[in-house]
Enzyme design. Structure first.
Site, PDB file in Angstrom:
ATOM      1  N   THR A 174       0.805  -1.232   0.000  1.00 51.86           N
ATOM      2  CA  THR A 174       0.000   0.000   0.000  1.00 51.86           C
ATOM      3  C   THR A 174       0.834   1.277   0.000  1.00 51.86           C
ATOM      4  OG1 THR A 174      -0.055   0.068   2.399  1.00 51.86           O
ATOM      5  CG2 THR A 174      -1.861  -1.114   1.307  1.00 51.86           C
ATOM      6  N   LYS A 175       2.134   1.181  -0.016  1.00 55.08           N
ATOM      7  CA  LYS A 175       2.954   2.391   0.083  1.00 55.08           C
ATOM      8  C   LYS A 175       3.108   3.064  -1.285  1.00 55.08           C
ATOM      9  CE  LYS A 175       3.013   1.821   4.412  1.00 55.08           C
ATOM     10  NZ  LYS A 175       3.937   1.269   5.373  1.00 55.08           N
ATOM     11  N   THR A 176       3.857   4.180  -1.342  1.00 53.05           N
ATOM     12  CA  THR A 176       3.865   4.972  -2.583  1.00 53.05           C
ATOM     13  C   THR A 176       4.587   4.281  -3.733  1.00 53.05           C
ATOM     14  OG1 THR A 176       5.806   6.180  -1.829  1.00 53.05           O
ATOM     15  CG2 THR A 176       3.653   7.198  -1.420  1.00 53.05           C
TER      16      THR A 176
END
Ligand SMILES: *Cc1c(COP(=O)(O)O)cnc(C)c1O
Length: 360
Positions: A174-176
């Site tokens: 879910t991170k960038t």
């Protein structure tokens, strides 16, 4: 249906992964080395050391600083439990601090809980907003940046990841950016930290498998320490190399979505705090009608979340002696907050659907 998150994975990432699968070398090897060099260049630091999570990077960074029994490590209560658990794993004491209106722990909050035993501070760049690391370093403490939300983010003219003694980035799904679900990177300008982490991430060995089995390399190695198994695979690194190349484009998409939310939600809810250089990993609104707005989003098939329930409200941290009421600002922020979907491939129409549901 609009999910809370959807990773932006294109054909280039898929082809890079397949090429590694066909290559005959799967674990840490040439792709990890290439990824580390590209990442160090992107952040503008001397060393980038690939690991299998940001949690591992935080753990190894504190270990390299010599944190152990008798030491205290300060961290904000407004963060994910990864920051606390690694302190406990090293036998040191977790010391929590409150945060300001911007969700960040600054020098004032650090000073309010510091003691003679304070060995290090974990500064969390929450939601993508950079914490004031230079001001905390200025108090004389070693600072590890938790940059899990902050790629790419800036503090003034300086890149997050280059501000403290070392920094931890996350490539969780879910991170960038992601390396295919799990992954992390430690950045530092300190050669001693980099060398120690390179050794400890792979069993405390003097040389990794690629060094030993690559053409012309020597087979011998020695075990220098009781290390860990925190290395990143070439399969993950190959995906990371492509995602890193796309970081600017994905960051621009996040900024576009944040600006559209700002426009549609101005005067309806509290907009997230911001300064230039925000990476917009999370778009967090504040509202006293939290349950109603959450209900509207659920009814409309929109994924939303709360970042975070402060650490001191969880059973583990309460067994350490913390209690409800200890950090009023964090509790108030948490009670009022909702994280809206913000992922690079969201269309304007999807953003408008979310805005409509929040407005109710
Ligand atoms: C996601 C996250 C971590 C942990 O990252 P992993 O790569 O999953 O270990 C640490 N800190 C914060 C603030 C995070 O959001």
């Amino acid at each position: 249906m609009i999910p809370f998150h959807r990773p932006s994975i294109g054909e280039a990432e898929i082809e890079a992964a397949v090429a590694v699968l066909r290559s005959g070398w799967l674990t840490s090897g040439p792709k990890v080395i290439e990824f580390e060099q590209a990442f160090a260049d992107a952040i503008g630091v001397e060393h980038a050391v690939a690991v299998n999570s940001a949690t591992a990077a935080l753990h190894l960074a504190l270990e390299a600083l010599g944190v152990g029994p008798g030491d205290e490590v300060i961290l904000p209560t407004y963060t994910f439990t990864a920051c606390g658990e690694v302190v406990a794993h090293l036998g040191a004491k977790i010391v929590l601090a409150d945060v300001g209106e911007d969700y960040l722990m600054g020098p004032r909050q650090v000073l309010s809980v510091a003691t003679k035993r304070t060995k290090a501070v974990i500064a969390v760049h929450f939601a993508g907003l950079a914490a004031n690391v230079p001001a905390i370093s200025g108090l004389g403490y070693a600072v590890i940046e938790d940059a899990a939300h902050a790629l790419p983010a800036m503090l003034g003219d300086e890149k997050v990841g280059s501000l403290g003694n070392a920094a931890a980035f996350s490539f969780y799904a879910t991170k960038t950016m992601t390396t295919g679900g799990e992954g992390g990177m430690l950045t530092t300008d300190d050669a001693l930290i980099a060398d120690r982490v390179r050794m400890m991430r792979l069993h405390g060995l003097s040389a990794g498998a690629w060094d030993r089995y690559g053409a012309g390399n020597k087979w011998a190695y020695s075990v220098e320490e009781a290390g860990y198994k925190d290395n990143l695979t070439d399969l993950a690194a190959a995906i990371g190399i492509v995602q890193l190349r796309r970081l600017g484009e994905m960051a621009a998409a996040r900024r576009r979505i944040a600006a559209r939310y700002d426009e549609g939600l101005k005067g309806v809810v509290d907009l997230p705090p911001r300064r230039p250089g925000h990476s917009w990993h999370l778009y967090i609104i504040g509202t006293d009608r939290r349950d109603t707005v959450m209900g509207n989003l659920t009814m409309a098939g929109i994924g939303a979340s709360v970042h975070v329930i402060p650490l001191h409200l969880h059973p583990y941290y309460q067994r350490l002696g913390y209690a409800k009421g200890d950090f009023p600002n964090a509790e108030r922020l948490s009670r009022r907050s909702i994280s809206l979907p913000i992922w690079p491939d969201m269309s304007d129409a999807q953003v408008d659907e979310v805005i409509a549901a929040v407005r109710g």
